[in-house]
Every structure is written in structure tokens, then in C-alpha cells.
Design an enzyme around this catalytic site. Structure first.
Site, PDB file in Angstrom:
ATOM      1  N   GLY A  95      92.918  33.971  55.963  1.00  0.00           N
ATOM      2  CA  GLY A  95      93.277  32.624  55.530  1.00  0.00           C
ATOM      3  C   GLY A  95      94.178  31.856  56.483  1.00  0.00           C
ATOM      4  O   GLY A  95      94.925  30.973  56.052  1.00  0.00           O
ATOM      5  N   ASN A 105      82.200  23.798  57.009  1.00  0.00           N
ATOM      6  CA  ASN A 105      82.555  25.132  57.507  1.00  0.00           C
ATOM      7  C   ASN A 105      83.099  25.000  58.929  1.00  0.00           C
ATOM      8  O   ASN A 105      82.824  24.013  59.620  1.00  0.00           O
ATOM      9  CB  ASN A 105      81.295  26.010  57.528  1.00  0.00           C
ATOM     10  CG  ASN A 105      81.573  27.425  57.981  1.00  0.00           C
ATOM     11  OD1 ASN A 105      82.578  28.029  57.584  1.00  0.00           O
ATOM     12  ND2 ASN A 105      80.716  27.965  58.823  1.00  0.00           N
ATOM     13  N   HIS A 126      83.064  27.268  62.465  1.00  0.00           N
ATOM     14  CA  HIS A 126      82.403  28.440  63.054  1.00  0.00           C
ATOM     15  C   HIS A 126      82.946  28.662  64.464  1.00  0.00           C
ATOM     16  O   HIS A 126      83.075  27.703  65.236  1.00  0.00           O
ATOM     17  CB  HIS A 126      80.885  28.214  63.105  1.00  0.00           C
ATOM     18  CG  HIS A 126      80.152  29.379  63.673  1.00  0.00           C
ATOM     19  ND1 HIS A 126      79.935  30.548  62.960  1.00  0.00           N
ATOM     20  CD2 HIS A 126      79.608  29.586  64.905  1.00  0.00           C
ATOM     21  CE1 HIS A 126      79.281  31.407  63.718  1.00  0.00           C
ATOM     22  NE2 HIS A 126      79.078  30.854  64.906  1.00  0.00           N
TER      23      HIS A 126
HETATM   24  C1  GRF Z   1      87.706  31.704  61.472  1.00  0.00           C
HETATM   25  O1  GRF Z   1      88.019  32.054  62.780  1.00  0.00           O
HETATM   26  C2  GRF Z   1      86.412  30.946  61.388  1.00  0.00           C
HETATM   27  O2  GRF Z   1      85.907  30.561  62.621  1.00  0.00           O
HETATM   28  C3  GRF Z   1      85.445  31.899  60.776  1.00  0.00           C
HETATM   29  O3  GRF Z   1      86.193  32.818  60.048  1.00  0.00           O
HETATM   30  C4  GRF Z   1      87.501  32.914  60.591  1.00  0.00           C
HETATM   31  C5  GRF Z   1      88.437  32.962  59.436  1.00  0.00           C
HETATM   32  O4  GRF Z   1      89.768  33.190  59.838  1.00  0.00           O
HETATM   33  N1  GRF Z   1      84.486  31.173  59.962  1.00  0.00           N
HETATM   34  P1  GRF Z   1      90.952  32.955  58.813  1.00  0.00           P
HETATM   35  O5  GRF Z   1      90.643  33.765  57.564  1.00  0.00           O
HETATM   36  O6  GRF Z   1      91.025  31.493  58.527  1.00  0.00           O
HETATM   37  O7  GRF Z   1      92.167  33.478  59.518  1.00  0.00           O
END
Ligand code: GRF
Length: 259
Positions: free
Chosen positions: A54, A147, A149
Site C-alpha cells: 500500500g 490502475n 502499472h
Molecule cells: C505498484 O508498484 C504498482 O505498479 C503495481 O503494484 C505495486 C503496488 O505497490 N500495480 P504498493 O502496494 O502500492 O506499495
């Protein structure tokens, strides 16, 4: 075309600045003052879905005070996800929905729709949500589901982007905020931030640099949508009523204020 914006310490001002290279004001962009007026008017309701750490949720929470959104709920398919703890610490409603106790993906997603709708969201934000959403879920929130990515989409859809980029000896990598469609990592692009990759880079280092960019561009993208400046019309993304680069609004690592 990539525009390198003059450095400043307020991410909400990226799109209101005069590009460094021309020295001429850009009439397509609002003034800094008008962006700030939008930011403090009515806040839009945002629900975040996540599965793990998160850090993107944290960035969204930390920056919401100067943007036009408020995180009203966080839902995770993994009840022990640390992201839920971050939400609680911020006094935001946090719900863990253990997908393992549901009989099918359809049944889980049906409940997920119900729970998300309880928060009456204007926008649903995937922030490390690691479960593929059913077409029915995506359809329910079409146009208000986004989203982030960790790649320069359309390159490197799916998992393991850092490893694959290094294996291919790519010289650039980055991240993309995009609208979500039923096809994985394929919806219209909103913002894309990129950086150079060198022979000395490793997976962990790349991840840290990419996530630092995500933590700036994701709150910015959420602000642009919730303030009404950025809209999806058909397959096109419009910023202040002008179509943006199909790859997404382009930002460079060295133009972002990175923690
Ligand atoms: C992010 O780096 C994003 O690119 C991918 O999942 C990761 C989640 O990281 N979709 P976090 O849980 O927000 O630290």
C-alpha cells in the site's frame, strides 16, 4: 513528444507550468491559481483496492489535502494486507474480504461490487490489487476505474516487469496510469513517467525509482480526474478538452519531485 517541465515542489502544478524548452506560456493549460481553486472545491469520493504493502495508498493519503479527492474507503482481497493498516492509521474505513472463502471469482467480485458501492465512490483506484477483476466488475465501474502499472505500457504488461526490462537490456523504464478495461493492462493511458536504465541498475533499485515516480503521478492523475480536467471520451483521454498523447501525458523522472 516528451516535455520536461520546470522543477517545482508542488506536483499539482506540473500541468500548469510553462514548459522549460520554449519559454512561452502554454495556452492549453490552466493557471496555477485556477488548479488550486479546483483542488479546494468539492472533494470527490475515492475507493482504493489493494492486496499488499500500500505505498501508493500512502502517497494518495499523504497528498489528498491539496488535491480534489478524498479516500473514503480501502478494500483488500487479502485481509492481512499492510495497506489496510495504513488506512486505519489514517482513520479511513478499511475492509478485508478474504477471497478464499468465496465459491468463485464471480461470487467474490459480486460482493466486491456491493462493498465498493457502499462507499458511493466517484472513482475506484487499483493500487497493487493483485487479483484479476471479472469483466462484470470492470463494466460496473467503466470510465471510473484506474490502475498504475510498473512499465511503459503497452510494453511489459503483466508481472515481473523489472526483471524482464533488465533481461532485455532496455535503456528506459517507467510506469503508466491507465483506465481499466477487461483486457489486462490495456485501457487508455492517462500519465506515463519514464527514466533511464543503465548497466548498473538492479531489480530492487529499479523498483524503488519506479515506485517513487508512481507516488507522484498517481495522486496527480486522481486529482486530474476528480477535478474534472481529465476525461475519457470513447477511447480518447482529454485534458482540458484536448486529446493527450495516446501513450499518456509524458513526464520524466528528473522533472518529478521524488522522495
Ligand atoms: C505498484 O508498484 C504498482 O505498479 C503495481 O503494484 C505495486 C503496488 O505497490 N500495480 P504498493 O502496494 O502500492 O506499495
Amino acid at each position: 513528444m516528451v516535455i520536461l517541465w520546470c522543477f517545482n515542489n508542488r506536483p499539482d502544478q506540473y500541468l500548469a507550468r510553462v514548459p522549460c524548452h520554449s519559454g512561452q506560456p502554454d495556452s492549453n493549460h490552466k493557471t496555477i491559481e485556477s488548479i488550486q481553486e479546483t483542488a479546494v472545491s468539492e472533494k470527490k469520493r475515492v475507493v482504493v483496492l489493494l492486496s499488499g504493502n500500500g505505498s501508493n495508498l500512502q502517497a494518495l493519503l499523504d497528498q489528498e489535502h491539496h488535491y480534489s479527492y478524498q479516500i473514503v474507503g480501502v478494500v483488500s482481497n487479502v485481509p492481512e494486507a499492510y495497506g489496510l493498516e495504513r488506512a486505519r492509521q489514517h482513520k479511513v474505513a478499511a475492509l478485508g474480504l478474504d477471497y478464499k472463502i468465496f465459491s468463485s471469482r464471480g461470487a467474490f467480485d459480486q460482493r466486491l461490487v456491493e462493498e465498493v458501492n457502499r462507499f458511493e465512490p466517484d472513482l475506484v483506484v487499483l493500487a497493487g490489487y493483485m487479483k484479476i477483476l471479472s469483466p462484470e466488475f470492470v463494466e460496473k465501474f467503466a470510465g471510473r476505474l484506474i490502475n498504475v502499472h510498473p512499465s511503459l505500457l503497452p510494453e511489459y504488461k503483466g508481472l515481473g516487469t523489472y526483471r524482464r526490462v533488465l533481461a532485455d537490456k532496455k535503456t528506459r523504464h517507467g510506469c503508466t496510469v491507465h483506465f481499466v478495461t477487461p483486457e489486462l493492462d490495456s485501457g487508455a493511458h492517462i500519465i506515463q513517467a519514464s527514466m533511464s536504465v543503465g548497466p548498473g541498475d538492479n531489480e530492487e533499485g529499479l523498483k524503488q525509482r519506479v515506485q517513487a515516480m508512481e507516488h507522484q503521478i498517481y495522486p496527480l492523475a486522481v486529482h486530474l480526474i476528480t477535478s474534472g480536467r481529465l476525461q475519457l471520451k470513447g477511447d480518447n483521454v482529454l485534458l482540458d478538452d484536448h486529446p493527450i498523447d495516446p501513450l499518456g501525458y509524458q513526464l520524466l523522472e528528473n522533472a518529478l519531485e521524488l522522495a
